[in-house]
Design a protein around this motif. Sequence first.
Motif, PDB file in Angstrom:
ATOM      1  N   ILE A 187       0.656  -1.041   0.148  1.00 44.41           N
ATOM      2  CA  ILE A 187      -0.022   0.032  -0.057  1.00 44.41           C
ATOM      3  C   ILE A 187       0.834   1.193  -0.143  1.00 44.41           C
ATOM      4  O   ILE A 187       0.431   2.128  -0.707  1.00 44.41           O
ATOM      5  N   ALA A 188       1.989   1.175   0.672  1.00 42.96           N
ATOM      6  CA  ALA A 188       2.851   2.350   0.841  1.00 42.96           C
ATOM      7  C   ALA A 188       3.610   2.641  -0.568  1.00 42.96           C
ATOM      8  O   ALA A 188       3.429   3.862  -0.867  1.00 42.96           O
ATOM      9  N   ILE A 189       3.999   1.522  -1.184  1.00 50.73           N
ATOM     10  CA  ILE A 189       4.569   1.802  -2.479  1.00 50.73           C
ATOM     11  C   ILE A 189       3.513   2.219  -3.554  1.00 50.73           C
ATOM     12  O   ILE A 189       3.962   3.298  -4.187  1.00 50.73           O
ATOM     13  N   VAL A 190       2.494   1.936  -3.769  1.00 50.33           N
ATOM     14  CA  VAL A 190       1.635   2.208  -4.700  1.00 50.33           C
ATOM     15  C   VAL A 190       0.940   3.672  -4.362  1.00 50.33           C
ATOM     16  O   VAL A 190       0.749   4.418  -5.447  1.00 50.33           O
ATOM     17  N   THR A 191       1.220   3.833  -3.007  1.00 39.34           N
ATOM     18  CA  THR A 191       0.418   5.416  -2.602  1.00 39.34           C
ATOM     19  C   THR A 191       1.457   6.425  -3.167  1.00 39.34           C
ATOM     20  O   THR A 191       1.006   7.340  -3.682  1.00 39.34           O
ATOM     21  N   VAL A 192       2.683   5.801  -2.927  1.00 42.85           N
ATOM     22  CA  VAL A 192       4.008   7.030  -3.502  1.00 42.85           C
ATOM     23  C   VAL A 192       3.634   7.110  -4.797  1.00 42.85           C
ATOM     24  O   VAL A 192       4.193   7.985  -5.671  1.00 42.85           O
ATOM     25  N   MET A 193       3.524   5.888  -5.393  1.00 41.77           N
ATOM     26  CA  MET A 193       3.645   5.959  -6.980  1.00 41.77           C
ATOM     27  C   MET A 193       2.558   6.639  -7.714  1.00 41.77           C
ATOM     28  O   MET A 193       2.582   7.021  -8.687  1.00 41.77           O
ATOM     29  N   SER A 194       1.643   7.104  -7.124  1.00 44.01           N
ATOM     30  CA  SER A 194       0.490   8.090  -7.460  1.00 44.01           C
ATOM     31  C   SER A 194       0.835   9.369  -7.907  1.00 44.01           C
ATOM     32  O   SER A 194       0.508  10.008  -8.725  1.00 44.01           O
ATOM     33  N   HIS A 195       2.130   9.761  -7.206  1.00 48.42           N
ATOM     34  CA  HIS A 195       2.948  11.126  -7.706  1.00 48.42           C
ATOM     35  C   HIS A 195       4.057  10.973  -8.161  1.00 48.42           C
ATOM     36  O   HIS A 195       4.899  11.838  -8.461  1.00 48.42           O
ATOM     37  N   ASN A 196       4.729   9.688  -8.576  1.00 45.83           N
ATOM     38  CA  ASN A 196       5.938   9.482  -8.911  1.00 45.83           C
ATOM     39  C   ASN A 196       5.942   9.586 -10.490  1.00 45.83           C
ATOM     40  O   ASN A 196       5.058   9.247 -11.172  1.00 45.83           O
ATOM     41  N   LYS A 197       6.901  10.519 -10.995  1.00 43.40           N
ATOM     42  CA  LYS A 197       6.786  10.822 -12.396  1.00 43.40           C
ATOM     43  C   LYS A 197       7.992  10.335 -13.343  1.00 43.40           C
ATOM     44  O   LYS A 197       8.138  10.609 -14.558  1.00 43.40           O
ATOM     45  N   ALA A 198       8.628   9.281 -12.661  1.00 41.57           N
ATOM     46  CA  ALA A 198       9.765   8.912 -13.478  1.00 41.57           C
ATOM     47  C   ALA A 198       9.680   7.343 -13.750  1.00 41.57           C
ATOM     48  O   ALA A 198       9.856   6.693 -14.770  1.00 41.57           O
ATOM     49  N   MET A 199       9.033   6.585 -12.910  1.00 42.13           N
ATOM     50  CA  MET A 199       8.998   5.181 -12.944  1.00 42.13           C
ATOM     51  C   MET A 199       8.076   4.586 -14.384  1.00 42.13           C
ATOM     52  O   MET A 199       6.783   4.995 -14.100  1.00 42.13           O
ATOM     53  N   LYS A 200       8.480   3.827 -14.899  1.00 36.27           N
ATOM     54  CA  LYS A 200       7.761   3.164 -16.260  1.00 36.27           C
ATOM     55  C   LYS A 200       7.180   1.944 -15.868  1.00 36.27           C
ATOM     56  O   LYS A 200       6.291   1.366 -16.469  1.00 36.27           O
ATOM     57  N   ALA A 201       8.009   0.944 -15.274  1.00 33.43           N
ATOM     58  CA  ALA A 201       7.708  -0.139 -15.057  1.00 33.43           C
ATOM     59  C   ALA A 201       7.921  -0.710 -13.571  1.00 33.43           C
ATOM     60  O   ALA A 201       8.991  -0.527 -13.114  1.00 33.43           O
ATOM     61  N   LEU A 202       7.013  -1.396 -12.937  1.00 31.08           N
ATOM     62  CA  LEU A 202       6.797  -1.866 -11.569  1.00 31.08           C
ATOM     63  C   LEU A 202       6.570  -3.395 -11.353  1.00 31.08           C
ATOM     64  O   LEU A 202       5.236  -3.556 -11.953  1.00 31.08           O
ATOM     65  N   ASN A 203       7.405  -4.099 -10.874  1.00 30.03           N
ATOM     66  CA  ASN A 203       6.868  -5.389 -10.701  1.00 30.03           C
ATOM     67  C   ASN A 203       6.803  -5.765  -9.144  1.00 30.03           C
ATOM     68  O   ASN A 203       7.633  -5.531  -8.405  1.00 30.03           O
ATOM     69  N   LEU A 204       5.483  -6.209  -8.958  1.00 28.14           N
ATOM     70  CA  LEU A 204       5.180  -6.406  -7.343  1.00 28.14           C
ATOM     71  C   LEU A 204       4.641  -7.842  -7.248  1.00 28.14           C
ATOM     72  O   LEU A 204       3.640  -8.023  -6.472  1.00 28.14           O
ATOM     73  N   ASN A 205       5.071  -8.771  -7.970  1.00 29.80           N
ATOM     74  CA  ASN A 205       4.669 -10.033  -7.837  1.00 29.80           C
ATOM     75  C   ASN A 205       4.771 -10.667  -6.580  1.00 29.80           C
ATOM     76  O   ASN A 205       5.640 -10.507  -5.856  1.00 29.80           O
ATOM     77  N   ARG A 206       3.834 -11.573  -6.407  1.00 32.60           N
ATOM     78  CA  ARG A 206       4.034 -12.301  -5.168  1.00 32.60           C
ATOM     79  C   ARG A 206       4.247 -11.964  -3.721  1.00 32.60           C
ATOM     80  O   ARG A 206       5.170 -12.372  -3.340  1.00 32.60           O
ATOM     81  N   PRO A 207       3.525 -10.934  -3.351  1.00 30.65           N
ATOM     82  CA  PRO A 207       3.819 -10.745  -2.023  1.00 30.65           C
ATOM     83  C   PRO A 207       3.032 -11.603  -1.032  1.00 30.65           C
ATOM     84  O   PRO A 207       2.438 -12.625  -1.672  1.00 30.65           O
ATOM     85  N   ILE A 208       3.292 -11.379   0.267  1.00 27.55           N
ATOM     86  CA  ILE A 208       2.546 -12.399   1.347  1.00 27.55           C
ATOM     87  C   ILE A 208       1.242 -11.582   1.783  1.00 27.55           C
ATOM     88  O   ILE A 208       1.512 -10.737   2.840  1.00 27.55           O
ATOM     89  N   LEU A 209       0.415 -12.043   1.319  1.00 23.10           N
ATOM     90  CA  LEU A 209      -0.919 -11.327   1.811  1.00 23.10           C
ATOM     91  C   LEU A 209      -1.844 -12.202   2.499  1.00 23.10           C
ATOM     92  O   LEU A 209      -1.911 -13.418   2.348  1.00 23.10           O
ATOM     93  N   TYR A 210      -2.518 -11.708   3.782  1.00 21.83           N
ATOM     94  CA  TYR A 210      -3.248 -12.805   4.697  1.00 21.83           C
ATOM     95  C   TYR A 210      -4.646 -12.312   4.731  1.00 21.83           C
ATOM     96  O   TYR A 210      -5.577 -13.094   4.881  1.00 21.83           O
ATOM     97  N   SER A 211      -5.090 -10.935   4.134  1.00 24.87           N
ATOM     98  CA  SER A 211      -6.432 -10.620   4.265  1.00 24.87           C
ATOM     99  C   SER A 211      -7.080 -10.997   2.734  1.00 24.87           C
ATOM    100  O   SER A 211      -6.405 -11.189   1.682  1.00 24.87           O
ATOM    101  N   GLN A 212      -8.327 -11.148   2.994  1.00 25.85           N
ATOM    102  CA  GLN A 212      -9.058 -11.495   1.624  1.00 25.85           C
ATOM    103  C   GLN A 212      -9.930 -10.261   1.179  1.00 25.85           C
ATOM    104  O   GLN A 212     -10.742 -10.311   0.173  1.00 25.85           O
ATOM    105  N   GLU A 213      -9.526  -9.037   1.788  1.00 19.20           N
ATOM    106  CA  GLU A 213     -10.342  -8.004   1.260  1.00 19.20           C
ATOM    107  C   GLU A 213     -10.022  -7.027   0.123  1.00 19.20           C
ATOM    108  O   GLU A 213     -10.522  -6.183  -0.299  1.00 19.20           O
ATOM    109  N   GLU A 214      -8.684  -7.604  -0.242  1.00 20.90           N
ATOM    110  CA  GLU A 214      -8.081  -6.908  -1.374  1.00 20.90           C
ATOM    111  C   GLU A 214      -7.785  -5.358  -1.378  1.00 20.90           C
ATOM    112  O   GLU A 214      -7.950  -4.766  -2.420  1.00 20.90           O
ATOM    113  N   GLU A 215      -7.319  -5.186  -0.281  1.00 21.27           N
ATOM    114  CA  GLU A 215      -6.952  -3.583   0.161  1.00 21.27           C
ATOM    115  C   GLU A 215      -6.028  -3.307  -0.845  1.00 21.27           C
ATOM    116  O   GLU A 215      -5.929  -2.041  -1.420  1.00 21.27           O
ATOM    117  N   THR A 216      -5.017  -4.099  -0.974  1.00 21.43           N
ATOM    118  CA  THR A 216      -4.079  -3.639  -1.916  1.00 21.43           C
ATOM    119  C   THR A 216      -4.211  -3.293  -3.373  1.00 21.43           C
ATOM    120  O   THR A 216      -3.894  -2.445  -3.919  1.00 21.43           O
TER     121      THR A 216
END
Length: 426
Positions: A187-216
């Motif tokens: 959540i922190a990474i994607v929140t910061v990415m809202s205003h990042n003007k340089a990043m063109k490609a981001l890979n966030l594959n296979r995190p460790i998630l325990y919630s089923q609420e899909e907050e991320t």
Amino acid sequence: MTALPSEAVMSTHLSLHKQYLQVCQESSQPENPFIAHMLEEAERADITLTKGITLKIAGNNRLVPVQKVTDEDFRMLACILSNNTFVTGLDLRYNVLTDVGAEHAAKFLQENSTLHYLNLMFNDIGTNGAELIAKALHGNETLLYLRMTGNKIDNKGGMYFASMLQINSTLEKLDLGDCDLGTQSLIAIVTVMSHNKAMKALNLNRPILYSQEEETTVHTALMMKNNACLMELHLCKHEMKNFGVERLCDALYENRSLRYLDLSCNKITRDGVKFLGELLKRNQTLEILDLSSNRIEDDGAIYLSEALALYNRTLQALAVVSNNISGKGLVALSDSMKTNMVLSYIYIWGNKFDEATCVAFSDLIENGRLKPNCTDVDPYEVDGHIYLAELSHGLKRHYYWTPSYGEVDNKDANASLAIRAVAEHL
């Protein structure tokens, strides 16, 4: 720690190989024969050294005897590269670098001003190492692509990279796949990415998630509404379900930058693909869509085929590998390619092929509508019946590995590179 001789650092008139041997000798550090060999190979490949070169010192190299790079080995290597101007890439994947090696890497990133690409994939770097590397990037203005794939930096390590993304304005590609990121760091990474003007490609594959609420996924959708630069996003193994896909699609109606969306290995069914089908009817930017290893079935394939046949003229590649699709859905996808001349790459292996499917894709290939190197099936005939065999082609088959005979020249197994250049290495 032994002080490194300044003479070796300044001896730029020596070859990299000779500099390395000199540094090891003066620091009483045994040389690593694998590093010495790869330095010689790199110089032989570009004798003039007039353009930037990438040093490939990958620990999974099968062509030469490998002695994996240790922390001390990297310290020696960093010594000769710190003031080097022609080495622009460093590939150290599948070695045994720890947090100590990450400390040397961080110092190297602070001192070096020419390195554009650093691959530390699948070493043994942890949270402390992630902190050092992330903080080194606060002031680095030259590195364009960092690959941390498979280093278990955990949730806390992900938070350090989120902080880095607030400050660094030059990094264009970041791979944090398989790094055991948690909900908080995602959540922190994607929140910061809202205003990042340089990043063109981001890979966030296979995190460790325990919630089923899909907050991320909800936060990722919010980011995609605001971010106007990101061209490539990998969300493989995010436990994403239809609710998350709906939120993501709602956001992408307003997005004009994303070219490559990877939703493979999630829990998307036909209902989720209905939202994607509606998005494709109106979206004019998405070029690559990877839905491999979901469960979209025939209905999902038909939703996609309707959008592709009648509305969408920008999507170039579609992967629906292993989605429990049978003949009805697969034939619908093949039919869509008869009216849609833009869709050029389609991957379907792992579904339920009937004879109608085999004939349909055989016809596409035989008529020249689908090139043999742009799909993962190859038709053959036995006793008057058409069957399909598997080809080792795909969007990113060599994400984790390269064949034992070395780097691959053609793009058949990594079609995303041929379509969208920003995908290189990611």
